[in-house]
Each structure stands twice: as structure tokens, then as C-alpha cells.
Design a protein around this motif. Structure first.
Motif, PDB file in Angstrom:
ATOM      1  N   VAL A  86      65.634  -1.462  36.858  1.00 53.44           N
ATOM      2  CA  VAL A  86      65.827  -1.927  38.231  1.00 53.44           C
ATOM      3  C   VAL A  86      66.336  -3.362  38.262  1.00 53.44           C
ATOM      4  O   VAL A  86      67.352  -3.673  38.893  1.00 53.44           O
ATOM      5  CB  VAL A  86      64.523  -1.820  39.041  1.00 53.44           C
ATOM      6  N   SER A  87      65.648  -4.265  37.575  1.00 49.91           N
ATOM      7  CA  SER A  87      65.979  -5.691  37.696  1.00 49.91           C
ATOM      8  C   SER A  87      67.304  -6.036  37.041  1.00 49.91           C
ATOM      9  O   SER A  87      68.035  -6.912  37.534  1.00 49.91           O
ATOM     10  CB  SER A  87      64.863  -6.545  37.077  1.00 49.91           C
ATOM     11  N   THR A  88      67.654  -5.357  35.951  1.00 48.34           N
ATOM     12  CA  THR A  88      68.863  -5.738  35.209  1.00 48.34           C
ATOM     13  C   THR A  88      70.146  -5.516  35.988  1.00 48.34           C
ATOM     14  O   THR A  88      70.955  -6.438  36.121  1.00 48.34           O
ATOM     15  CB  THR A  88      68.920  -4.996  33.860  1.00 48.34           C
ATOM     16  N   PRO A  89      70.408  -4.320  36.529  1.00 49.66           N
ATOM     17  CA  PRO A  89      71.672  -4.154  37.259  1.00 49.66           C
ATOM     18  C   PRO A  89      71.666  -4.762  38.659  1.00 49.66           C
ATOM     19  O   PRO A  89      72.731  -5.011  39.223  1.00 49.66           O
ATOM     20  CB  PRO A  89      71.828  -2.630  37.336  1.00 49.66           C
ATOM     21  N   GLU A  90      70.489  -4.983  39.253  1.00 49.92           N
ATOM     22  CA  GLU A  90      70.437  -5.506  40.617  1.00 49.92           C
ATOM     23  C   GLU A  90      70.847  -6.974  40.695  1.00 49.92           C
ATOM     24  O   GLU A  90      71.306  -7.435  41.744  1.00 49.92           O
ATOM     25  CB  GLU A  90      69.034  -5.339  41.210  1.00 49.92           C
ATOM     26  N   THR A  91      70.681  -7.705  39.614  1.00 50.27           N
ATOM     27  CA  THR A  91      71.026  -9.118  39.627  1.00 50.27           C
ATOM     28  C   THR A  91      71.422  -9.555  38.225  1.00 50.27           C
ATOM     29  O   THR A  91      71.332  -8.790  37.274  1.00 50.27           O
ATOM     30  CB  THR A  91      69.848  -9.967  40.132  1.00 50.27           C
ATOM     31  N   GLY A  92      71.875 -10.783  38.079  1.00 56.56           N
ATOM     32  CA  GLY A  92      72.324 -11.323  36.810  1.00 56.56           C
ATOM     33  C   GLY A  92      72.957 -12.685  37.047  1.00 56.56           C
ATOM     34  O   GLY A  92      73.239 -13.073  38.183  1.00 56.56           O
ATOM     35  N   VAL A  93      73.200 -13.423  35.969  1.00 63.21           N
ATOM     36  CA  VAL A  93      73.735 -14.766  36.129  1.00 63.21           C
ATOM     37  C   VAL A  93      75.102 -14.749  36.803  1.00 63.21           C
ATOM     38  O   VAL A  93      75.440 -15.655  37.579  1.00 63.21           O
ATOM     39  CB  VAL A  93      73.821 -15.475  34.764  1.00 63.21           C
ATOM     40  N   ASP A  94      75.919 -13.740  36.520  1.00 66.69           N
ATOM     41  CA  ASP A  94      77.248 -13.685  37.118  1.00 66.69           C
ATOM     42  C   ASP A  94      77.175 -13.344  38.605  1.00 66.69           C
ATOM     43  O   ASP A  94      77.848 -13.946  39.445  1.00 66.69           O
ATOM     44  CB  ASP A  94      78.135 -12.683  36.385  1.00 66.69           C
ATOM     45  N   SER A  95      76.347 -12.352  38.959  1.00 68.96           N
ATOM     46  CA  SER A  95      76.258 -11.948  40.371  1.00 68.96           C
ATOM     47  C   SER A  95      75.601 -13.025  41.224  1.00 68.96           C
ATOM     48  O   SER A  95      75.940 -13.184  42.400  1.00 68.96           O
ATOM     49  CB  SER A  95      75.471 -10.635  40.484  1.00 68.96           C
ATOM     50  N   ILE A  96      74.654 -13.777  40.653  1.00 69.11           N
ATOM     51  CA  ILE A  96      74.039 -14.871  41.400  1.00 69.11           C
ATOM     52  C   ILE A  96      75.083 -15.942  41.720  1.00 69.11           C
ATOM     53  O   ILE A  96      75.115 -16.498  42.822  1.00 69.11           O
ATOM     54  CB  ILE A  96      72.862 -15.470  40.617  1.00 69.11           C
ATOM     55  N   GLY A  97      75.959 -16.219  40.750  1.00 67.21           N
ATOM     56  CA  GLY A  97      77.021 -17.191  40.987  1.00 67.21           C
ATOM     57  C   GLY A  97      77.957 -16.760  42.098  1.00 67.21           C
ATOM     58  O   GLY A  97      78.328 -17.554  42.970  1.00 67.21           O
ATOM     59  N   VAL A  98      78.350 -15.487  42.095  1.00 67.92           N
ATOM     60  CA  VAL A  98      79.237 -14.986  43.139  1.00 67.92           C
ATOM     61  C   VAL A  98      78.519 -14.971  44.487  1.00 67.92           C
ATOM     62  O   VAL A  98      79.128 -15.258  45.533  1.00 67.92           O
ATOM     63  CB  VAL A  98      79.756 -13.573  42.777  1.00 67.92           C
ATOM     64  N   THR A  99      77.237 -14.629  44.488  1.00 71.34           N
ATOM     65  CA  THR A  99      76.459 -14.641  45.728  1.00 71.34           C
ATOM     66  C   THR A  99      76.401 -16.041  46.319  1.00 71.34           C
ATOM     67  O   THR A  99      76.567 -16.234  47.530  1.00 71.34           O
ATOM     68  CB  THR A  99      75.025 -14.127  45.477  1.00 71.34           C
ATOM     69  N   PRO A 112      67.763 -12.534  43.537  1.00 72.32           N
ATOM     70  CA  PRO A 112      66.994 -12.308  42.306  1.00 72.32           C
ATOM     71  C   PRO A 112      65.498 -12.125  42.545  1.00 72.32           C
ATOM     72  O   PRO A 112      64.853 -11.349  41.834  1.00 72.32           O
ATOM     73  CB  PRO A 112      67.288 -13.563  41.470  1.00 72.32           C
ATOM     74  N   ILE A 113      64.945 -12.843  43.535  1.00 68.97           N
ATOM     75  CA  ILE A 113      63.521 -12.673  43.846  1.00 68.97           C
ATOM     76  C   ILE A 113      63.251 -11.237  44.291  1.00 68.97           C
ATOM     77  O   ILE A 113      62.289 -10.596  43.838  1.00 68.97           O
ATOM     78  CB  ILE A 113      63.078 -13.675  44.930  1.00 68.97           C
ATOM     79  N   SER A 114      64.104 -10.721  45.172  1.00 74.58           N
ATOM     80  CA  SER A 114      63.937  -9.346  45.650  1.00 74.58           C
ATOM     81  C   SER A 114      64.105  -8.342  44.524  1.00 74.58           C
ATOM     82  O   SER A 114      63.391  -7.331  44.458  1.00 74.58           O
ATOM     83  CB  SER A 114      64.948  -9.062  46.769  1.00 74.58           C
ATOM     84  N   ALA A 115      65.061  -8.605  43.628  1.00 74.23           N
ATOM     85  CA  ALA A 115      65.290  -7.696  42.508  1.00 74.23           C
ATOM     86  C   ALA A 115      64.064  -7.629  41.600  1.00 74.23           C
ATOM     87  O   ALA A 115      63.666  -6.547  41.138  1.00 74.23           O
ATOM     88  CB  ALA A 115      66.516  -8.143  41.710  1.00 74.23           C
ATOM     89  N   ILE A 116      63.444  -8.783  41.339  1.00 72.66           N
ATOM     90  CA  ILE A 116      62.261  -8.813  40.479  1.00 72.66           C
ATOM     91  C   ILE A 116      61.095  -8.093  41.156  1.00 72.66           C
ATOM     92  O   ILE A 116      60.374  -7.309  40.512  1.00 72.66           O
ATOM     93  CB  ILE A 116      61.894 -10.271  40.142  1.00 72.66           C
ATOM     94  N   LEU A 117      60.896  -8.332  42.448  1.00 73.45           N
ATOM     95  CA  LEU A 117      59.830  -7.638  43.173  1.00 73.45           C
ATOM     96  C   LEU A 117      60.064  -6.132  43.188  1.00 73.45           C
ATOM     97  O   LEU A 117      59.129  -5.343  43.017  1.00 73.45           O
ATOM     98  CB  LEU A 117      59.746  -8.178  44.603  1.00 73.45           C
ATOM     99  N   SER A 118      61.313  -5.723  43.379  1.00 70.45           N
ATOM    100  CA  SER A 118      61.652  -4.302  43.369  1.00 70.45           C
ATOM    101  C   SER A 118      61.364  -3.680  42.013  1.00 70.45           C
ATOM    102  O   SER A 118      60.837  -2.558  41.913  1.00 70.45           O
ATOM    103  CB  SER A 118      63.131  -4.130  43.737  1.00 70.45           C
ATOM    104  N   ALA A 119      61.690  -4.403  40.955  1.00 68.00           N
ATOM    105  CA  ALA A 119      61.445  -3.898  39.601  1.00 68.00           C
ATOM    106  C   ALA A 119      59.956  -3.762  39.312  1.00 68.00           C
ATOM    107  O   ALA A 119      59.504  -2.776  38.717  1.00 68.00           O
ATOM    108  CB  ALA A 119      62.095  -4.833  38.578  1.00 68.00           C
ATOM    109  N   ILE A 120      59.184  -4.753  39.739  1.00 65.75           N
ATOM    110  CA  ILE A 120      57.733  -4.704  39.520  1.00 65.75           C
ATOM    111  C   ILE A 120      57.122  -3.528  40.274  1.00 65.75           C
ATOM    112  O   ILE A 120      56.235  -2.827  39.756  1.00 65.75           O
ATOM    113  CB  ILE A 120      57.090  -6.035  39.956  1.00 65.75           C
ATOM    114  N   MET A 121      57.607  -3.280  41.485  1.00 63.49           N
ATOM    115  CA  MET A 121      57.089  -2.156  42.268  1.00 63.49           C
ATOM    116  C   MET A 121      57.419  -0.830  41.597  1.00 63.49           C
ATOM    117  O   MET A 121      56.564   0.062  41.509  1.00 63.49           O
ATOM    118  CB  MET A 121      57.669  -2.188  43.681  1.00 63.49           C
ATOM    119  N   ALA A 122      58.644  -0.683  41.106  1.00 66.36           N
ATOM    120  CA  ALA A 122      59.039   0.562  40.443  1.00 66.36           C
ATOM    121  C   ALA A 122      58.206   0.805  39.190  1.00 66.36           C
ATOM    122  O   ALA A 122      57.696   1.907  38.960  1.00 66.36           O
ATOM    123  CB  ALA A 122      60.528   0.521  40.094  1.00 66.36           C
TER     124      ALA A 122
END
Length: 355
Positions: A86-99, A112-122
Motif C-alpha cells: 500500500v505505502s510504496t506505490p501510493e507515495t515516493g520521493v518523486d511523487s512528493i516532489g511533483v505534488t 505521504p501521511i495518508s499513505a502511511i496511515l492507509s498502509a498501517i490500516m491494511a
């Protein structure tokens, strides 16, 4: 002409951040040994560890699949594997830069905060309610994995390209970082990135800003976005300009966040791997966790925007900063790299023997 101008401006605004992200991604790819990842995500490790490890890694929706399979077959638990997926494809250093480039710092932090929370929930749901397997099943699974290894390697190489041997010298590591960041990683998402920029330019040019305002708020709008994004195959970087286009058409920041979370994490290829590697029950729990966590984070983000009167910093109106040499040079370099990779992939002339 307005459309062409908007496309060029969006591309130019993204270029320096995307180039920097790809450089960092290449460095991470070389400096973080995959064996360390596999050992760290063993059975004794929590889903939190997997979520934080996966979040910055430069792996797209395609390239995360073989890594996840490797850590699972090396002893990682189902919960840790799901959290990583979950966390790996949802965010990353490249996507954070573009965001950050296209949406500003608030979305760059929320993503990234939401991605980490989503991964922990899964991972937590699968740890609590996932099916249990015994040692005999594990041994049988490993035996089957060994027999099917050649087939899996062929499928992986066709999707994410063959991996090169680990370099030993510092020069080779630096070279390999550039080859990965500006080669393999760029090839993985460049087409979808261009499609996303195209879509954002179309919306900027032709769609009134309040077009989706009446539909772009609340749980209903987010569930509609989920239905659209779940079957899509799109990486985190390429989903960003698409989300900008949706924002420009009137949806809320929370709904855009839902799109950026569910799109990269729920493509068909990933879902099939989860079904085969983790099980049907785990697949259902995975989908429930991704959707519920994404909608929850989206609703929370909209609430915070409303309470604190935050404003998005979308890069679509004033383009005066684009006269800067850094942006222009970055855009030229990025365009050159994309053209080189496009001709390498689609216009490659087969070698003809002279004998």
C-alpha cells in the motif's frame, strides 16, 4: 494556443521537482540493499515498519510487485507485505516532489501521511482478520514458488525491465543511480505522466473551475472517484497532474487525495498478486482498508481545509516564474530524456547481422 501554453507551463513547473525526485530515487535504489529490506520485513516486524520503509522507496505500481513477492517469500508476514504494497506505490520521493510542484506544501505533506496511515490500516486488518496458514502450507507454497519462478521472472522482466547487477565502485553506483532514476524509473511512468499533464491542460483550458462543484464534495463524490480509480493502472507520479485537473474542475482537496491514494494502490496487476500470494480474504481486507482509509483521510483533509481556511497552491494561473532559467533548463532536460526513452521503447530498430 491556450491549451498548448497550459500544457507547456504545467510540464515546466513539474520538471525541476521531477528531475530531483528521480535523482533521489536512483540514489535510494543503490544505497538501500534489497536484502536488508527483506530481512527487516520479516515475521517479527510490525506493519508500521513496513509502511515507513515502503513510503519513500522509488517503486511504481509495477516494480513494487516483484519486491513484494520477494519479501513475502523471504519470510515477511502477510500483514507486513500488504502494508508495504500500500505505502510504496501510493507515495515516493518523486511523487512528493511533483505534488509539491503542482499542489503546494499542504498536499505534499498530506499525501505521504495518508499513505502511511492507509498502509498501517491494511496491514492491521490482515493481521487481525486474515486467514492463518500452517508450516506445511508454507512449505508447499515455497515449493510451488520454486517451480514457477522462471515464469514469474519472465513476467516481471517484461513489465518492469531486467535488473542490472549491483555495482561495487562508487563511480558505478553513481552511474547506476542515474541509469535507474532517469532510465528505468522514467520509462515506468513517463507515458502516464504525459497523459496526466495532457488531461490537466485540457481541464485548465476548457472546463470551468466550478463545473464539478455540485458533485465534488462529500462521501458520494469520493466513492465515485474510488469507482473510477480502482481499475486504473497509474503510478503515484502520473496520478498527480490528473488530480490537479480534477481539482481545477471543482472537486475538493479530499476527493483529489482519494484519487491519488486509491489509483496507484489498487490496479488490477497488484490485486491479482495479492489474491495469489496472500489469499482471497486478504484481497477483500486489502480493498476495504484502502478505500475506507482513503475516504476517511479525504474527509479529514476537507474538514481541515474548511476549519483553517487553507488554500491550495495550484500551478495553473500565473506562470511568471516560468521565465526562470532553472525551470526552463529543467524542462528541456526532462523533455530530452522522455524523447530518448520513447524512441528507445517504441522506435527501437532491431539489430541486423552483416553475416
Amino acid at each position: 494556443m491556450d491549451f498548448i501554453t497550459n500544457f507547456i507551463m504545467l510540464f515546466t513547473e513539474s520538471a525541476p521537482f521531477l528531475l530531483a525526485g528521480m535523482f533521489i530515487a536512483g540514489a535510494i535504489n543503490q544505497l538501500v540493499p534489497k536484502k536488508w529490506i527483506e530481512s527487516t520485513l520479516g515475521k517479527s516486524n510490525s506493519v508500521v515498519t513496513a509502511a515507513f520503509i515502503g513510503a519513500p522507496l522509488p517503486l511504481c505500481s509495477c516494480s513494487v510487485i516483484p519486491v513484494a513477492m520477494g519479501i513475502r517469500r523471504s519470510g515477511a508476514s502477510k500483514a507486513s507485505t500488504a502494508s508495504f504494497l500500500v505505502s510504496t506505490p501510493e507515495t515516493g520521493v518523486d511523487s512528493i516532489g511533483v505534488t509539491y510542484a503542482l499542489m503546494g506544501p499542504l498536499m505534499a505533506i498530506a499525501r505521504p501521511i495518508s499513505a502511511i496511515l492507509s498502509a498501517i490500516m491494511a496491514g492491521s486488518l490482515i493481521a487481525l482478520f486474515g486467514s492463518k496458514i500452517n508450516k506445511n502450507q508454507i512449505n508447499n507454497s515455497k515449493s510451488a514458488d520454486t517451480q514457477n519462478n522462471d515464469t514469474s521472472e519472465k513476467a516481471i522482466s517484461s513489465c518492469c525491465h531486467k535488473k542490472t547487477a549491483k555495482p561495487k565502485s562508487l563511480f558505478d553506483k553513481v552511474k547506476a543511480s542515474f541509469v535507474f532514476g532517469y532510465g528505468q524509473l522514467l520509462r515506468d511512468f513517463m507515458v502516464w505522466f504525459l497523459i496526466g499533464i495532457f488531461f490537466a491542460a485540457v481541464v485548465t483550458t476548457f472546463v470551468p473551475e466550478n463545473f464539478l462543484t455540485q458533485y465534488g464534495q462529500g462521501v458520494f463524490a469520493m466513492l465515485v472517484i474510488v469507482l473510477i480509480s480502482v481499475p486504473m493502472y497509474i503510478c503515484a507520479t502520473a496520478s498527480t497532474p490528473l488530480a490537479v485537473g480534477l481539482l481545477l474542475s471543482g472537486i475538493t482537496p479530499g476527493a483529489a487525495l482519494v484519487f491519488m491514494l486509491t489509483g496507484p494502490a489498487t490496479n488490477i496487476a497488484t490485486l491479482m498478486v495479492i489474491k495469489n500470494e496472500l489469499g482471497k480474504r486478504e484481497l477483500a481486507l486489502y480493498l476495504i482498508a484502502v478505500v475506507v482509509s482513503a475516504v476517511s483521510c479525504g474527509l479529514l483533509l476537507d474538514y481541515l481545509f474548511d476549519v483553517f481556511q487553507w488554500k491550495l497552491q495550484l500551478t495553473h494561473g500565473d506562470h511568471s516564474d516560468m521565465v526562470g532559467a532553472l525551470y526552463q533548463a529543467s524542462a528541456i532536460i526532462l523533455a530530452g530524456l522522455i524523447l530518448f526513452q520513447l524512441q528507445k521503447r517504441y522506435l527501437k530498430i532491431p539489430y541486423k547481422s552483416t553475416h
